[in-house]
Design an enzyme around this catalytic site. Sequence first.
Site, PDB file in Angstrom:
ATOM      1  N   GLU A   1     -13.666 -37.321  82.941  1.00  0.00           N
ATOM      2  CA  GLU A   1     -13.292 -36.952  81.567  1.00  0.00           C
ATOM      3  C   GLU A   1     -12.161 -37.857  81.080  1.00  0.00           C
ATOM      4  OE1 GLU A   1     -13.668 -34.910  84.120  1.00  0.00           O
ATOM      5  OE2 GLU A   1     -15.265 -33.501  83.543  1.00  0.00           O
TER       6      GLU A   1
ATOM      7  N   ASP B   1     -26.564 -26.558  82.344  1.00  0.00           N
ATOM      8  CA  ASP B   1     -26.504 -25.267  83.046  1.00  0.00           C
ATOM      9  C   ASP B   1     -25.306 -24.405  82.629  1.00  0.00           C
ATOM     10  OD1 ASP B   1     -24.744 -27.041  84.196  1.00  0.00           O
ATOM     11  OD2 ASP B   1     -25.199 -26.509  86.275  1.00  0.00           O
TER      12      ASP B   1
ATOM     13  N   HIS C   1     -18.536 -22.579  82.891  1.00  0.00           N
ATOM     14  CA  HIS C   1     -19.156 -23.586  83.740  1.00  0.00           C
ATOM     15  C   HIS C   1     -20.045 -22.863  84.773  1.00  0.00           C
ATOM     16  CE1 HIS C   1     -18.913 -26.472  87.233  1.00  0.00           C
ATOM     17  NE2 HIS C   1     -19.363 -27.245  86.274  1.00  0.00           N
TER      18      HIS C   1
ATOM     19  N   PRO D   1     -27.021 -34.464  79.319  1.00  0.00           N
ATOM     20  CA  PRO D   1     -27.884 -35.030  80.362  1.00  0.00           C
ATOM     21  C   PRO D   1     -28.757 -33.910  80.932  1.00  0.00           C
ATOM     22  CG  PRO D   1     -25.531 -35.288  80.885  1.00  0.00           C
ATOM     23  CD  PRO D   1     -25.634 -34.322  79.760  1.00  0.00           C
TER      24      PRO D   1
HETATM   25  C1  UGA Z   1     -19.235 -30.859  86.484  1.00  0.00           C
HETATM   26  C2  UGA Z   1     -19.120 -30.963  84.971  1.00  0.00           C
HETATM   27  O1  UGA Z   1     -19.524 -29.737  84.373  1.00  0.00           O
HETATM   28  C3  UGA Z   1     -20.042 -32.088  84.498  1.00  0.00           C
HETATM   29  O2  UGA Z   1     -20.015 -32.160  83.102  1.00  0.00           O
HETATM   30  C4  UGA Z   1     -19.590 -33.393  85.137  1.00  0.00           C
HETATM   31  O3  UGA Z   1     -20.494 -34.406  84.804  1.00  0.00           O
HETATM   32  C5  UGA Z   1     -19.573 -33.234  86.627  1.00  0.00           C
HETATM   33  O4  UGA Z   1     -18.804 -32.097  87.029  1.00  0.00           O
HETATM   34  C6  UGA Z   1     -19.016 -34.491  87.270  1.00  0.00           C
HETATM   35  O5  UGA Z   1     -17.822 -34.549  87.559  1.00  0.00           O
HETATM   36  O6  UGA Z   1     -19.775 -35.436  87.408  1.00  0.00           O
HETATM   37  P1  UGA Z   1     -21.457 -29.802  87.602  1.00  0.00           P
HETATM   38  O7  UGA Z   1     -21.692 -28.555  86.885  1.00  0.00           O
HETATM   39  O8  UGA Z   1     -20.916 -29.756  88.949  1.00  0.00           O
HETATM   40  O9  UGA Z   1     -20.606 -30.773  86.741  1.00  0.00           O
HETATM   41  O10 UGA Z   1     -22.778 -30.780  87.585  1.00  0.00           O
HETATM   42  P2  UGA Z   1     -24.216 -30.590  87.038  1.00  0.00           P
HETATM   43  O11 UGA Z   1     -24.306 -29.503  86.056  1.00  0.00           O
HETATM   44  O12 UGA Z   1     -25.109 -30.574  88.212  1.00  0.00           O
HETATM   45  O13 UGA Z   1     -24.440 -31.988  86.275  1.00  0.00           O
HETATM   46  C7  UGA Z   1     -23.893 -32.269  85.003  1.00  0.00           C
HETATM   47  C8  UGA Z   1     -25.000 -32.725  84.055  1.00  0.00           C
HETATM   48  O14 UGA Z   1     -25.618 -33.900  84.565  1.00  0.00           O
HETATM   49  C9  UGA Z   1     -26.097 -31.680  83.881  1.00  0.00           C
HETATM   50  O15 UGA Z   1     -26.478 -31.609  82.530  1.00  0.00           O
HETATM   51  C10 UGA Z   1     -27.212 -32.187  84.771  1.00  0.00           C
HETATM   52  O16 UGA Z   1     -28.511 -31.854  84.330  1.00  0.00           O
HETATM   53  C11 UGA Z   1     -27.008 -33.688  84.715  1.00  0.00           C
HETATM   54  N1  UGA Z   1     -27.476 -34.346  85.959  1.00  0.00           N
HETATM   55  C12 UGA Z   1     -27.168 -33.854  87.177  1.00  0.00           C
HETATM   56  C13 UGA Z   1     -28.260 -35.482  85.849  1.00  0.00           C
HETATM   57  O17 UGA Z   1     -28.571 -35.926  84.750  1.00  0.00           O
HETATM   58  N2  UGA Z   1     -28.706 -36.080  87.017  1.00  0.00           N
HETATM   59  C14 UGA Z   1     -28.415 -35.579  88.256  1.00  0.00           C
HETATM   60  O18 UGA Z   1     -28.864 -36.166  89.260  1.00  0.00           O
HETATM   61  C15 UGA Z   1     -27.615 -34.446  88.340  1.00  0.00           C
HETATM   62 MN    MN Z   2     -23.055 -27.965  85.427  1.00  0.00          MN
END
Ligand code: UGA
Ligand code: MN
Length: 326
Positions: free
Chosen positions: A272, A187, A299, A82
């Site tokens: 997960e 990220d 992470h 995503p």
């Molecule tokens: C952690 C995990 O690494 C994620 O894989 C998991 O989805 C998330 O927790 C969760 O429990 O939902 P974190 O690193 O805190 O995630 O979150 P982000 O990296 O901000 O988001 C995960 C992915 O979703 C990214 O690839 C980001 O680009 C995407 N994302 C984020 C969206 O597509 N839309 C949004 O509004 C925010």
């Molecule tokens: Mn992340």
Amino acid sequence: MVRLLSLKKLLLVYFVMSTGALLWLILNFGLFCHASSKEEETLLTKTKELRHWEERLRRRERDLQKKPQEDASLPTIYAIMPTHTRHVQKAELTRLAQTFLHVKNFHWILVEDSDSQTDLVTRFLATCGIKHTHLNIKTPENYQLKETDPNWLKPRGVEQRNAGLQWLRENLDVGRDKGVVYFADDDNTYSLQLFDEMRHTRGVSVWPVGLVGGMRFERPVVEHGKVVRWYTYWRPERPFAIDMAGFAVNLQLILQKPQAKFELRVRRGYLESSLLEHLVTMEELEPLADNCTKVLVWHTRTEKPKMKQENYLIQAGRPSDPRIEV
Ligand code: UGA
Ligand code: MN
């Protein structure tokens, strides 16, 4: 008599001088000819050498353009990722592309959290040199994180990952396509070794994740080759207390279980598990990375850049040139 002598002398001087001059000419002319042919020879060898390197460079360039290298004997890695619009997005995608370019048989499924595919991502994918599929789906309004929300409040990337799974199910064939499915964050930081480890996953494989859960690492604990519990501070009793970056699933399994997907309405930390419970039991997990003792994925979270001065300029009606893509 005196005149005769001087004439003789004159003749002698003339003879000596002309012979000397002739000798000098022959010598120099000969040497000159010699030097020029030698120079010509060196020039020829150098040109040949140059052509050889030019050709090698051209071949290398062609090879690089062909990347990611394909090897029909290896299963493909389908990385569902995503991604969402923000200041650091292009920097993140650039960083990741430059990792994924080194991975053989890699198929990047990039799913934008948006109503339509953005120009930035479209342009980026067109020249990234990686086999890819570009999808998009917007997170429903009530599940979107607000600016001020802490990031753990709502799950992120759920609908996007499900769209990726749906694409696999609609476009790949159980009998024909061999591969492994991985869920990547845009990220995180990925070691190339991670992809070698996961490529031959038979069911579901697992490994540690660095810098997650408020700890240096979280990991599955392995005893006698089997995962027996989870090393994590927060809720180790969860069915799969593992971060998204810590597992991969065989493509056949994804295709054979079409009901398996991520649950949007899920308790914090159970995202997960919501997928994995459909696919595998703890006993069946395949521990990788030296029995889950090596960290090959981190992470990492990119700091949000400050835009104070940029905002001043916007307020003053002098925003930066929007034609310059960042
Ligand atoms: C952690 C995990 O690494 C994620 O894989 C998991 O989805 C998330 O927790 C969760 O429990 O939902 P974190 O690193 O805190 O995630 O979150 P982000 O990296 O901000 O988001 C995960 C992915 O979703 C990214 O690839 C980001 O680009 C995407 N994302 C984020 C969206 O597509 N839309 C949004 O509004 C925010
Ligand atoms: Mn992340």
